[in-house]
Scaffold this motif. Structure first.
Motif, PDB file in Angstrom:
ATOM      1  N   MET A   1     -18.263   3.755  -2.165  1.00 12.77           N
ATOM      2  CA  MET A   1     -18.012   4.231  -0.798  1.00 12.77           C
ATOM      3  C   MET A   1     -17.278   5.565  -0.870  1.00 12.77           C
ATOM      4  SD  MET A   1     -16.055   2.197   2.244  1.00 12.77           S
ATOM      5  CE  MET A   1     -17.217   0.843   2.056  1.00 12.77           C
ATOM      6  N   GLN A   2     -17.698   6.515  -0.085  1.00  9.44           N
ATOM      7  CA  GLN A   2     -17.120   7.843  -0.126  1.00  9.44           C
ATOM      8  C   GLN A   2     -16.344   8.114   1.161  1.00  9.44           C
ATOM      9  OE1 GLN A   2     -17.362   9.868  -2.796  1.00  9.44           O
ATOM     10  NE2 GLN A   2     -18.462   8.208  -3.831  1.00  9.44           N
ATOM     11  N   PHE A   3     -15.166   8.722   0.997  1.00  5.11           N
ATOM     12  CA  PHE A   3     -14.354   9.067   2.154  1.00  5.11           C
ATOM     13  C   PHE A   3     -14.380  10.557   2.455  1.00  5.11           C
ATOM     14  CE2 PHE A   3     -12.846   4.917   1.301  1.00  5.11           C
ATOM     15  CZ  PHE A   3     -12.323   4.433   2.477  1.00  5.11           C
ATOM     16  N   GLY A   4     -15.030  11.350   1.609  1.00  3.39           N
ATOM     17  CA  GLY A   4     -15.159  12.781   1.835  1.00  3.39           C
ATOM     18  C   GLY A   4     -13.813  13.463   1.933  1.00  3.39           C
ATOM     19  N   ALA A   5     -13.670  14.269   2.994  1.00  2.00           N
ATOM     20  CA  ALA A   5     -12.444  15.050   3.156  1.00  2.00           C
ATOM     21  C   ALA A   5     -11.239  14.160   3.380  1.00  2.00           C
ATOM     22  CB  ALA A   5     -12.604  16.026   4.323  1.00  2.00           C
ATOM     23  N   ASP A   6     -11.452  12.922   3.877  1.00  2.00           N
ATOM     24  CA  ASP A   6     -10.325  12.026   4.116  1.00  2.00           C
ATOM     25  C   ASP A   6      -9.597  11.669   2.821  1.00  2.00           C
ATOM     26  OD1 ASP A   6     -10.765  11.994   6.790  1.00  2.00           O
ATOM     27  OD2 ASP A   6     -11.960  10.154   6.778  1.00  2.00           O
ATOM     28  N   LEU A   7     -10.285  11.710   1.678  1.00  2.00           N
ATOM     29  CA  LEU A   7      -9.672  11.327   0.419  1.00  2.00           C
ATOM     30  C   LEU A   7      -8.446  12.172   0.125  1.00  2.00           C
ATOM     31  CD1 LEU A   7      -9.850   9.597  -2.115  1.00  2.00           C
ATOM     32  CD2 LEU A   7     -11.336  11.327  -3.122  1.00  2.00           C
ATOM     33  N   THR A   8      -8.530  13.474   0.380  1.00  2.00           N
ATOM     34  CA  THR A   8      -7.396  14.370   0.154  1.00  2.00           C
ATOM     35  C   THR A   8      -6.213  13.972   1.027  1.00  2.00           C
ATOM     36  OG1 THR A   8      -8.912  16.188  -0.360  1.00  2.00           O
ATOM     37  CG2 THR A   8      -6.634  16.765   0.165  1.00  2.00           C
ATOM     38  N   LEU A   9      -6.500  13.611   2.272  1.00  2.00           N
ATOM     39  CA  LEU A   9      -5.436  13.194   3.183  1.00  2.00           C
ATOM     40  C   LEU A   9      -4.747  11.942   2.659  1.00  2.00           C
ATOM     41  CD1 LEU A   9      -3.911  13.294   5.877  1.00  2.00           C
ATOM     42  CD2 LEU A   9      -5.802  12.008   6.898  1.00  2.00           C
ATOM     43  N   PHE A  10      -5.506  10.953   2.222  1.00  2.00           N
ATOM     44  CA  PHE A  10      -4.912   9.708   1.729  1.00  2.00           C
ATOM     45  C   PHE A  10      -4.059   9.949   0.490  1.00  2.00           C
ATOM     46  CE2 PHE A  10      -8.672   7.473   3.808  1.00  2.00           C
ATOM     47  CZ  PHE A  10      -7.917   7.125   4.914  1.00  2.00           C
ATOM     48  N   ASN A  11      -4.488  10.839  -0.378  1.00  2.00           N
ATOM     49  CA  ASN A  11      -3.724  11.119  -1.595  1.00  2.00           C
ATOM     50  C   ASN A  11      -2.426  11.855  -1.304  1.00  2.00           C
ATOM     51  OD1 ASN A  11      -5.141   9.923  -3.737  1.00  2.00           O
ATOM     52  ND2 ASN A  11      -6.713  11.514  -3.652  1.00  2.00           N
ATOM     53  N   ALA A  12      -2.334  12.460  -0.125  1.00  2.00           N
ATOM     54  CA  ALA A  12      -1.103  13.154   0.244  1.00  2.00           C
ATOM     55  C   ALA A  12      -0.054  12.202   0.810  1.00  2.00           C
ATOM     56  CB  ALA A  12      -1.401  14.253   1.263  1.00  2.00           C
ATOM     57  N   LEU A  13      -0.471  10.955   1.109  1.00  2.00           N
ATOM     58  CA  LEU A  13       0.462   9.997   1.693  1.00  2.00           C
ATOM     59  C   LEU A  13       1.436   9.467   0.654  1.00  2.00           C
ATOM     60  CD1 LEU A  13      -1.937   7.836   3.913  1.00  2.00           C
ATOM     61  CD2 LEU A  13      -0.395   9.655   4.659  1.00  2.00           C
ATOM     62  N   GLU A  14       2.681   9.185   1.095  1.00  2.00           N
ATOM     63  CA  GLU A  14       3.653   8.536   0.215  1.00  2.00           C
ATOM     64  C   GLU A  14       3.372   7.045   0.110  1.00  2.00           C
ATOM     65  OE1 GLU A  14       7.593   9.351   1.493  1.00  2.00           O
ATOM     66  OE2 GLU A  14       7.425  11.523   1.205  1.00  2.00           O
ATOM     67  N   GLU A  15       2.804   6.449   1.174  1.00  2.00           N
ATOM     68  CA  GLU A  15       2.460   5.041   1.135  1.00  2.00           C
ATOM     69  C   GLU A  15       1.210   4.820   0.287  1.00  2.00           C
ATOM     70  OE1 GLU A  15       2.889   6.728   3.918  1.00  2.00           O
ATOM     71  OE2 GLU A  15       4.482   5.782   5.094  1.00  2.00           O
ATOM     72  N   ALA A  16       1.146   3.645  -0.316  1.00  4.76           N
ATOM     73  CA  ALA A  16      -0.061   3.275  -1.039  1.00  4.76           C
ATOM     74  C   ALA A  16      -1.149   2.932  -0.032  1.00  4.76           C
ATOM     75  CB  ALA A  16       0.216   2.075  -1.938  1.00  4.76           C
ATOM     76  N   ALA A  17      -2.338   3.490  -0.214  1.00  2.50           N
ATOM     77  CA  ALA A  17      -3.488   3.202   0.648  1.00  2.50           C
ATOM     78  C   ALA A  17      -4.498   2.408  -0.160  1.00  2.50           C
ATOM     79  CB  ALA A  17      -4.110   4.493   1.166  1.00  2.50           C
TER      80      ALA A  17
END
Length: 280
Positions: A1-17
């Motif tokens: 499953m691909q999240f595209g541009a959202d992946l960068t946003l999730f990796n910037a979070l301090e919380e675990a996603a």
């Protein structure tokens, strides 16, 4: 499953996603999840979500996730139920807070969990609770009346049960009173001056103070006090000891001594008179 541009946003979070599909398989983790749970990304993808949950909690956790899927809610804080814990790759367990949300992708709907490790915060809360319990135990175990007053305002902020008994009222009735109101009007000026000096000298002992109970009775007390900072606020901690019995004992001793002196004087006078009569 691909999240595209959202992946960068999730990796910037301090919380675990962590995202799971309809079968409960992990389809995405961000960098924080890799650090938090100790797995490499390749080790965790396509694995059941259970590997991140302590074994005793897995069945309960699955039921809550299924209930969320079947509900109409778009998101939910998992803290609405008790006992959120995570399990790391090495088997260690940590306290956690989590929220879950529905996310619709081209490959179908997934459930995305944002997880925060709150072990350090819970440990601080536990230490604070233990400190408060110890503080309260000391207050209530002490046989003296203890009153805490704000040094700036002079208002009582905390008392123990012995203080309520000494003043003949409920503990809550003392909160908010000015410390000068604890004493008879004729003593207030002297004791207020003593307390101001006490703040400057960092210590106070008043062996001959008095307090006025709520029923109007005046009680002799000994006061020992000291200023200290509690949560950054300068606070006067005062110990009030009822010395009524001690004063009564001292009075009895004085009366006994005076009686003994009177008896000695009478005996001396009697003997002097007898001696005089004999000489005569």
């Amino acid at each position: 499953m691909q999240f595209g541009a959202d992946l960068t946003l999730f990796n910037a979070l301090e919380e675990a996603a962590v995202a799971v599909d309809a079968e409960g398989r992990i389809v995405f983790v961000n960098a924080a999840a890799v650090r938090m749970f100790g797995y490499r990304e390749a080790e965790i993808l396509e694995q059941p979500l259970d590997i991140l949950i302590p074994e005793p909690n897995r069945s309960v956790h699955r039921r809550h996730v299924e209930a969320f899927r079947e509900s109409s809610a778009r998101s939910r804080m998992m803290s609405e139920r008790a006992g959120i814990e995570g399990r790391r790759r090495d088997g260690s367990v940590f306290d956690a807070e989590a929220s879950i949300s529905r996310v619709t992708t081209a490959d179908g709907e997934i459930v995305l969990a944002l997880v925060r490790d709150v072990s350090a915060r819970r440990a601080r809360e536990a230490r604070l609770l233990a400190s408060e319990q110890k503080h309260r135990a000391i207050l209530e175990t002490c046989t003296d009346a203890i009153l805490l007053a704000d040094a700036d305002s002079g208002r009582i902020v905390e008392v123990n049960d012995q203080a309520a008994a000494l003043f003949g009222c409920e503990a809550g009735d003392l909160i908010g009173r000015h410390q000068s109101e604890l004493h008879p009007s004729e003593d207030r000026k002297r004791l207020s001056r003593a307390f101001r000096e006490h703040i400057e000298r960092q210590r106070l002992l008043v062996p001959d103070a008095t307090i006025q109970r709520d029923d109007g009775r005046v009680v002799p007390v000994e006061i020992a006090a000291r200023p200290t900072r509690i949560a950054g606020v300068l606070t006067l901690v005062g110990f009030f000891r009822d010395v009524t019995h001690r004063e009564e004992r001292e009075r009895e001793l004085i009366e006994a001594r005076e009686a003994a002196l009177s008896a000695t004087h009478s005996k001396t006078t009697f003997l002097a008179n007898v001696s005089h009569e004999l000489r005569t």
